[in-house]
Design a protein around this motif. Structure first.
Motif, PDB file in Angstrom:
ATOM      1  N   GLN A   1       0.816  -1.211   0.000  1.00  0.00           N
ATOM      2  CA  GLN A   1       0.000   0.000   0.000  1.00  0.00           C
ATOM      3  C   GLN A   1       0.851   1.263   0.000  1.00  0.00           C
ATOM      4  OE1 GLN A   1      -3.480   0.238   2.469  1.00  0.00           O
ATOM      5  NE2 GLN A   1      -3.816  -1.968   2.429  1.00  0.00           N
ATOM      6  N   HIS A   2       2.032   1.215   0.625  1.00  0.00           N
ATOM      7  CA  HIS A   2       2.870   2.415   0.620  1.00  0.00           C
ATOM      8  C   HIS A   2       3.387   2.708  -0.788  1.00  0.00           C
ATOM      9  CE1 HIS A   2       6.105  -0.666   1.015  1.00  0.00           C
ATOM     10  NE2 HIS A   2       6.814   0.214   0.323  1.00  0.00           N
TER      11      HIS A   2
ATOM     12  N   TYR B   1       0.475   4.591  -2.449  1.00  0.00           N
ATOM     13  CA  TYR B   1       0.058   5.815  -1.764  1.00  0.00           C
ATOM     14  C   TYR B   1       0.192   7.040  -2.662  1.00  0.00           C
ATOM     15  CZ  TYR B   1      -0.285   9.161   2.128  1.00  0.00           C
ATOM     16  OH  TYR B   1      -0.660  10.171   2.971  1.00  0.00           O
TER      17      TYR B   1
ATOM     18  N   GLN C   1      -5.180  11.418   0.306  1.00  0.00           N
ATOM     19  CA  GLN C   1      -4.156  10.914   1.217  1.00  0.00           C
ATOM     20  C   GLN C   1      -4.557  11.178   2.666  1.00  0.00           C
ATOM     21  OE1 GLN C   1      -0.463  12.724  -0.059  1.00  0.00           O
ATOM     22  NE2 GLN C   1      -0.111  11.195  -1.663  1.00  0.00           N
TER      23      GLN C   1
ATOM     24  N   TYR D   1      -7.271   8.701   3.486  1.00  0.00           N
ATOM     25  CA  TYR D   1      -6.672   7.379   3.670  1.00  0.00           C
ATOM     26  C   TYR D   1      -6.060   7.262   5.064  1.00  0.00           C
ATOM     27  CZ  TYR D   1      -3.327   3.538   3.047  1.00  0.00           C
ATOM     28  OH  TYR D   1      -2.605   2.386   3.197  1.00  0.00           O
TER      29      TYR D   1
ATOM     30  N   ILE E   1      -7.750   2.646  -1.471  1.00  0.00           N
ATOM     31  CA  ILE E   1      -6.610   2.944  -2.331  1.00  0.00           C
ATOM     32  C   ILE E   1      -6.644   2.111  -3.613  1.00  0.00           C
ATOM     33  CG2 ILE E   1      -4.924   1.280  -1.412  1.00  0.00           C
ATOM     34  CD1 ILE E   1      -2.886   3.609  -1.419  1.00  0.00           C
TER      35      ILE E   1
END
Length: 280
Positions: free
Chosen positions: A77-78, A81, A89, A92, A105
């Motif tokens: 997920q990073h 991002y 963001q 999230y 995401i």
């Protein structure tokens, strides 16, 4: 799936700022499914069949629906991002539930992948998601009509390259008190049909997804949508109801129901988004 109301007891409650819809509580895992469908024929998923996203222009007579099993994506997920704009963001980061973060995401990732393959839009483009129904590419001042839905490990996105109202909903089937729930969302005739049907679970979820799809497409109040008769959605896989064109059916051996509605009489194409390489 984004929703506006939660149904916990036999009443509506609790507005949420995240979207439109009606929420059924519960947990469950969803099996993978693949399908191809147009509104020229009834829903009949093809087992084990995958189609790559067609690289073709979306024309005013087409609405494309793409489904994705999030477990196919190996990116962390990073790594994803950066596809979010600044406001999303922040959204999230506000989610406490990691599953909700993942659905959020991945839905934005899927939209960008579709726009990249269909319209050569770079994944790095900035965007605005307006009222959960209009994706605006900031740099080009271009807009696309969209609707987003997610259930279990799956997300779905409906996209059109022309202005229209779209409502998409998908729901995993789970055991519930259907006779009680249908009294909340259905008309008297709909209640009778669900309660007296040989398969009340599938019938209820076909009705549920139709109500959700209409709610998203029409932006009507929940109370008004619940009073709309959508019996035809339970009897025919596509048609016209409450002034909206719809396509509905079953997925994954009848363990999911889905429905899409639009104010446009457009050809609807439903496909699995096959992830055959590492997207960047």
């Amino acid at each position: 799936m984004t929703r506006l109301f939660n149904v916990v007891k036999p009443k509506f409650s609790g507005a949420s700022k995240w979207g439109y819809g009606i929420n059924l509580q519960g947990n469950g895992e969803s099996p993978k499914f693949n399908m191809i469908l147009t509104n020229d024929k009834p829903a009949n998923p093809s087992k084990g069949r995958q189609q790559k996203l067609r690289k073709e222009n979306l024309t005013p007579n087409k609405i494309h629906l793409y489904y994705l099993d999030m477990r196919q994506i190996t990116l962390a997920q990073h790594e994803l991002y950066g596809i979010l704009n600044r406001s999303e963001q922040r959204r999230y980061n506000d989610f406490k539930n990691t599953k909700r973060q993942s659905q959020f995401i991945m839905s934005r990732w899927l939209i960008k992948q579709c726009l990249k393959q269909l319209f050569a839009q770079p994944l790095s483009h900035d965007y605005q998601l307006i009222d959960y129904c209009c994706w605006k590419v900031t740099e080009q001042d271009k807009s696309y009509s969209i609707s987003i839905s997610h259930s279990g490990h799956f997300i779905g996105v409906a996209i059109a390259a022309f202005p229209c109202a779209i409502g998409l909903d998908i729901e995993q089937h789970k055991p519930r008190n259907f006779s009680e729930l249908v009294q909340i969302i259905g008309t008297k005739k709909e209640q009778n049909l669900v309660c007296n049907h040989a398969d009340p679970q599938s019938t209820f979820y076909h009705l549920w997804t139709a109500k959700e799809a209409l709610l998203k497409a029409s932006k009507k109040s929940v109370e008004r949508v619940c009073k709309e008769s959508l019996l035809s959605c339970l009897r025919h896989p596509f048609g016209l109801v409450a002034g909206y064109h719809y396509l509905s059916g079953s997925l994954a051996e009848d363990t999911y129901s889905y429905c899409v509605m639009s104010n446009s009489k457009a050809r609807v194409i439903v496909e699995d988004f096959a992830v055959s390489y590492r997207h960047t």
